[in-house]
Motif scaffolding. Structure first.
Motif, short mmCIF file in Angstrom:
data_model
loop_
_atom_site.label_atom_id
_atom_site.label_comp_id
_atom_site.label_asym_id
_atom_site.label_seq_id
_atom_site.Cartn_x
_atom_site.Cartn_y
_atom_site.Cartn_z
N GLY A 53 41.28 39.91 43.23
CA GLY A 53 41.62 39.20 44.46
C GLY A 53 43.01 38.62 44.31
O GLY A 53 43.54 38.55 43.21
N GLU A 54 43.56 38.18 45.45
CA GLU A 54 44.89 37.59 45.42
C GLU A 54 44.84 36.23 44.74
O GLU A 54 43.77 35.71 44.45
N ASN A 55 46.05 35.63 44.58
CA ASN A 55 46.11 34.24 44.12
C ASN A 55 45.28 33.39 45.07
O ASN A 55 45.43 33.48 46.28
N GLY A 56 44.40 32.58 44.52
CA GLY A 56 43.65 31.67 45.37
C GLY A 56 42.49 32.31 46.09
O GLY A 56 41.91 31.73 47.00
N ALA A 57 42.10 33.52 45.70
CA ALA A 57 40.98 34.17 46.38
C ALA A 57 39.65 33.59 45.93
O ALA A 57 38.63 33.80 46.57
N GLY A 58 39.63 32.88 44.82
CA GLY A 58 38.40 32.24 44.37
C GLY A 58 37.85 32.78 43.06
O GLY A 58 36.77 32.39 42.63
N LYS A 59 38.60 33.68 42.43
CA LYS A 59 38.11 34.29 41.18
C LYS A 59 37.86 33.24 40.11
O LYS A 59 36.78 33.20 39.51
N SER A 60 38.88 32.42 39.88
CA SER A 60 38.76 31.46 38.79
C SER A 60 37.65 30.46 39.07
O SER A 60 36.91 30.08 38.16
N THR A 61 37.52 30.05 40.32
CA THR A 61 36.46 29.10 40.67
C THR A 61 35.09 29.72 40.37
O THR A 61 34.20 29.08 39.81
N LEU A 62 34.96 30.98 40.75
CA LEU A 62 33.68 31.66 40.53
C LEU A 62 33.34 31.69 39.03
O LEU A 62 32.21 31.41 38.62
N MET A 63 34.35 31.99 38.22
CA MET A 63 34.10 32.06 36.78
C MET A 63 33.76 30.68 36.23
O MET A 63 32.93 30.54 35.34
N LYS A 64 34.41 29.66 36.79
CA LYS A 64 34.12 28.30 36.32
C LYS A 64 32.71 27.88 36.72
O LYS A 64 32.04 27.15 35.98
N VAL A 65 32.26 28.36 37.86
CA VAL A 65 30.88 28.08 38.26
C VAL A 65 29.93 28.70 37.24
O VAL A 65 28.99 28.06 36.76
N LEU A 66 30.22 29.93 36.87
CA LEU A 66 29.36 30.63 35.91
C LEU A 66 29.34 29.92 34.56
O LEU A 66 28.33 29.88 33.88
N ALA A 67 30.48 29.39 34.18
CA ALA A 67 30.59 28.78 32.85
C ALA A 67 30.16 27.32 32.86
O ALA A 67 30.25 26.65 31.83
N GLY A 68 29.69 26.84 34.01
CA GLY A 68 29.18 25.48 34.04
C GLY A 68 30.26 24.41 34.12
O GLY A 68 29.98 23.23 33.97
N ILE A 69 31.51 24.83 34.34
CA ILE A 69 32.60 23.85 34.41
C ILE A 69 32.63 23.23 35.80
O ILE A 69 32.92 22.05 35.96
N VAL A 70 32.32 24.05 36.79
CA VAL A 70 32.28 23.59 38.17
C VAL A 70 30.86 23.80 38.67
O VAL A 70 30.28 24.86 38.42
N SER A 71 30.29 22.79 39.33
CA SER A 71 28.94 23.03 39.84
C SER A 71 29.03 23.43 41.30
O SER A 71 29.75 22.79 42.08
#
Lengths: 428, 507
Positions: free
Chosen positions: B47-65
């Motif tokens: 996805g582009e910058n800011g498409a939500g990839k990193s957020t999704l990964m952080k959700v998976l890793a328990g960093i973001v709920s």
């Protein structure tokens, strides 16, 4: 920041009022004069440290630098005697009941000055008579001395030892230069070598104290009777100013309407000059505004085209310079330096004064008059302890407690302001 | 391997996301994202910058709920309160930013927080033994006792990977793992990924390097504006399909004055070396009256380029001309020559956040006043600038921190405008700025350009680029990957250039 400055002046007034209320002697003319002198001496180093603290740094080396510069001053002045053997014998010696002993020698000699001495063979060993100068009277030249020199007889053959020392202004110049140089070194170590100011100046604290001791063989050194005129000027008074009420308060007079004349020392004048220059710099110069910006956020200052490194080095130079100046002044005040203990803890007094006066150790905040008020608060506390007859051991406890109370009050005040503004936002 | 899972249809998926949503303030970072990963599969998320990839990964890793949605691992619904739980459950995230402790040794870093112990004491022999076996697996030949600090970034990246693997993870998430690896090291990583797949580990792989994805991925999941928009399956994964899927929409250009008459070059950069002597040379030019956008993926080196031009970063070579006058190093001479930079991070570099609005607006121009400040001039200058940029502030005496992001940004821009600026550079000028202030800032940029200023804007927002740019320079991996004129400007063209350059010759 305005509120903070107001607080320190209020504290200063409170201390003076309470101390006077408890013991009127606190405001005696002599005490006030010492207070002004001490505040000036400590105020000078506090202004220097404040400059460094504004950049977000710290200077712990002040006290040691004062000792080192005092020692350096003694060494640079380099008092020595040049001996002229058997210049003649005593023609006349007069010992009036009041005033100096007057001595006339049977040959003409070059004018003598304070500190020169005549040497003659005493009963067991060589005796020396220190001269205070000479007077001319009816074509006769009289050498004067504070010493009645009872063993000196008419006809005794004398030698002359002339005092020699470096020009005091030149010596001051050299010592100030050295102080500035040491400050520049600190600044460069902080900006170029990226060392922490605490560490750099902590090393300074150890090294300069050590150097002062090595240089003198850990012995007290002093000026002796040299530089009498210069000393008299620098430690003397420049003018007197009148104060109302204190005559009655201190018990020197029965009348409330009598004014007391308070002597204003030369060091006080120096403080006024330095403080004025620092105030102009911080409040009214472009570089001063830049210095505050560097202290608040060095990166943002750099992105605004401010030459941050140069300003930081300059702050340390000012601190070193003022410490050197204080080193000279303390030496002249004490007449000698104890390399192991003179100036101990002065860096902490200076830092305390800066913090009391509204400087933030995080940098970016500071005002000159607050810092001077901070120094005055500490000297007044000290004087109050003396005047009230509290044991000297309590000095540090009381000063430390006052500092803690002051910063605690500031923090509470700040939170109260935040809470109040938050509440007003909610209300609107 | 993939088949082995498919053979048992009743077996639950290794990892199943359903309806994941997350909102940060006014931004919907993820909305209703669902996907499944089987053991032994490698799934690429693009996805582009800011498409939500990193957020999704952080959700998976328990960093973001997540605000909504469920995560199932091997059929079990997971709920965790922090990264620790995710690691214990068998999900390992290899961060894009390195999270190593420089002062600890390699082995200590690998097992930080779960050191082998005997009788409560650290078992160094065991620590060293397990550490070296994991280092062997990732193909890193350093001593387990070596401190991490002085190691090259690539080695650090491999240590991160070894640390993630050593948790016996069932799902490994890799966020741009090759961004700092050499080709050799990347190849070794791909081999390692193959081996993990054979062992049945599920891999989630995020990368902008499309050729790597073509090589590795069984499936590609495409995110756009926080939504899961497309799934590309094996055989359908090509450079073009991915670029098209990422871009998706057709951006309409804001009405923009017809191409301005180009005047002389105001800024000419030739052979600029950024970061090191060995860096690829950068050449670019900005003409008077022109707005040039510097685009590229996050981390492509755009900020570094403008900061090097401005002189806050060391220039390792090359020449910079302002109106054909060569520029010496140092920010102060850059400013004197007529350069200005509104940096990316307002709080850290753009503003003195505890100072007043007026002080911030005049901090640059007051330098020209000489030795002493004139408060009167300062107040007048600040008032004029506040007025000109329509900064909404109660007075110029109040602390700038109390202003909104948009108004803070206007002041960060305003402080340059009191002087004679020839080239204005803006780095992400509208980050964290509300829509109203955004368009006002665009207006100011347009207006400044039409007065003959050369404007260079670093932007990661496509709408912004389309709204203001006369010309676009695409940066990829620290070099100029290509230039697009306004007529050639499409989002697809930008993406093609932005991702293409990372492709090694043997592709």
């Amino acid at each position: 920041m305005r509120g903070k400055n107001f607080g320190i002046f209020a504290l200063l007034i409170a201390i003076v009022v309470i101390a006077t209320w408890l013991e009127g002697n606190f405001v005696a003319a002599a005490n006030l004069k010492t207070l002004i002198r001490d505040t000036s001496l400590y105020g000078l180093i506090s202004i220097g440290v404040a400059m460094v603290i504004i950049t977000g740094g710290i200077d712990l080396s002040i006290g040691s630098l004062i000792a080192l510069c005092g020692v350096m001053m003694v060494q640079v002045i380099d008092v020595r005697y040049e001996r002229y053997d058997a210049i003649g014998s005593i023609a006349v010696i007069e010992r009036p009941d009041e005033g100096d002993t007057r001595i006339r020698i049977d040959t003409g000699i070059d004018p003598v000055r304070a500190g020169d001495r005549i040497v003659y063979a005493g009963a067991f060993s060589e005796s020396k008579v220190y001269l205070t100068g000479q007077v001319e009277e009816a074509g006769n030249v009289w050498l004067t001395s504070g010493n009645p020199a009872r063993s000196l007889q008419t006809g005794t053959e004398v030698s002359l030892e002339r005092i020699r020392y470096t020009n005091p202004l030149l010596a001051c110049g050299l010592v100030l230069l050295a102080g500035a140089f040491i400050g520049a070194l600190h600044g460069l170590l902080v900006t170029r070598a990226h060392l922490q100011p605490f560490v750099v100046t902590l090393c300074g604290l150890l090294v300069y104290r050590g150097l002062a001791r090595v240089w003198t063989g850990d012995d007290q050194v002093g000026l002796g009777s040299a530089l009498a005129d210069f000393k008299a000027t620098v430690t003397g008074n420049v003018f007197e100013f009148p104060l109302p009420l204190v005559a009655k308060l201190s018990g020197a007079s029965e009348s409330w309407s009598e004014w007391t004349w308070i002597a204003f020392p030369f060091t006080g004048v120096l403080l006024i000059i330095v403080a004025f220059a620092a105030w102009i710099f911080l409040e009214h110069s472009v570089a001063g505004r830049h210095l505050l910006a560097v202290g608040e956020n060095e990166e943002a200052a750099r992105f605004s085209g401010i030459r941050t490194e140069r300003l930081i080095v300059m702050a340390y130079v000012v601190s070193g310079l003022l410490a050197a100046l204080a080193g000279i002044l303390f030496l002249l005040e004490w007449n000698s330096v104890q390399p192991g203990s003179s100036g101990n803890f002065y860096e902490l007094y200076a830092i305390a004064a800066a913090v009391l006066g509204g400087c933030s150790l995080r940098g970016g905040r500071g005002a000159v008059f607050g810092v001077i008020a901070g120094a005055a608060v500490m000297r007044c506390l000290y004087k109050a302890i003396v005047v009230l007859g509290i044991e000297q051991q309590w000095e540090m406890v009381i000063i430390g407690g006052a500092l803690l109370a002051s910063v605690l009050f500031d923090e509470i005040w700040r939170r109260y302001q935040l809470w109040k503004s938050a509440k007003s936002v909610v209300a609107t | 391997m993939i088949q082995s899972q498919a053979d048992k249809p009743d077996q639950p998926s290794r990892l199943r996301l359903s309806g994941i949503s997350k909102r940060f303030g006014s931004t919907q970072a993820l909305s209703n994202v669902s996907m499944e990963v089987e053991g032994g599969q490698a799934i690429a998320v693009i996805g582009e910058n800011g498409a939500g990839k990193s957020t999704l990964m952080k959700v998976l890793a328990g960093i973001v709920s997540p605000d909504q949605g469920e995560i199932e691992l091997d059929g079990q619904v997971l709920s965790w309160s922090g990264p620790r739980d995710a690691i214990d459950a068998g999900i390992a995230l290899i961060h894009q930013e390195l999270n190593l402790h420089d002062n600890l040794s390699v082995a200590e870093n690998l097992f930080l927080g779960r050191e082998p112990s005997r009788f409560g004491l650290l078992d160094r022999a065991e620590l060293r033994r397990t550490a070296s076996s994991w280092l062997d697996r990732v193909g890193l030949s350093v001593s387990p006792d070596a401190p991490v600090g002085p190691l090259p970034i690539a080695s650090k990246q491999l240590i991160e990977i070894a640390r993630a693997l050593s948790t016996d993870a069932r799902v490994v998430i890799m966020d741009e793992p090759t961004s700092s690896l050499s080709e050799d090291e990347s190849l070794r990583l791909f081999e390692l990924i193959e081996r993990l797949r054979e062992e049945g580990v599920a891999i989630l792989y995020i990368s902008h390097r499309l050729h790597e994805i073509i090589r590795l991925a069984d499936r590609v999941e495409v995110l756009r504006d926080g939504e899961h928009v497309e799934t590309l399956t094996k055989g359908n994964i090509t450079h073009d399909t991915m670029v098209r899927a990422m871009v998706g929409r057709d951006l309409t250009r804001r009405s923009h004055e017809t191409a301005k008459e180009c005047l002389e070059p105001r800024l000419t950069v030739s052979g600029l070396k950024v970061g090191s002597r060995a860096a690829p040379p950068v050449d670019l030019q900005v003409l008077g009256g022109e707005v040039v956008a510097l685009v590229g993926l996050v981390g492509a080196g755009r900020t570094e380029i403008v900061e090097t031009i401005f002189g806050v970063r060391e220039r390792f070579g090359g020449e910079i001309l302002i109106d054909s006058e060569p520029l010496k190093g140092g920010v102060d001479s850059a400013i004197a020559a007529g350069l200005a930079l509104v940096p990316e991070d307002r709080k850290r570099t753009g503003l003195l956040i505890q100072s007043s609005v007026g002080d911030n607006a005049t901090i640059v121009s007051m330098t020209r006043e000489g030795v002493f400040r004139s408060r009167k001039t300062e107040r007048a200058t600040a008032a004029e600038l506040i007025d000109r940029l329509r900064v909404k502030t109660a007075s110029q005496e109040i602390e700038i921190a109390s202003l909104s992001g948009g108004n803070q940004q206007k002041v960060a821009l305003a402080k340059w405008l009191a002087g004679d600026v020839k080239v204005l550079m803006l780095d992400e000028p509208t980050r964290g700025v509300d829509i109203g202030a955004k368009s006002e800032i665009y207006e100011v940029i347009d207006q400044l350009a039409s007065q003959g200023m050369g404007v260079l804007v670093v932007s990661s927002e496509m709408e912004e680029v389309f709204a203001i740019a006369d010309r676009v320079i695409v940066i990829s991996d620290g070099c100029v990957a290509g230039e697009l004129t306004r007529s050639e400007l499409t989002e697809e063209a930008i993406m093609r250039l932005a991702v293409a350059k990372g492709e090694p010759a043997q592709g």
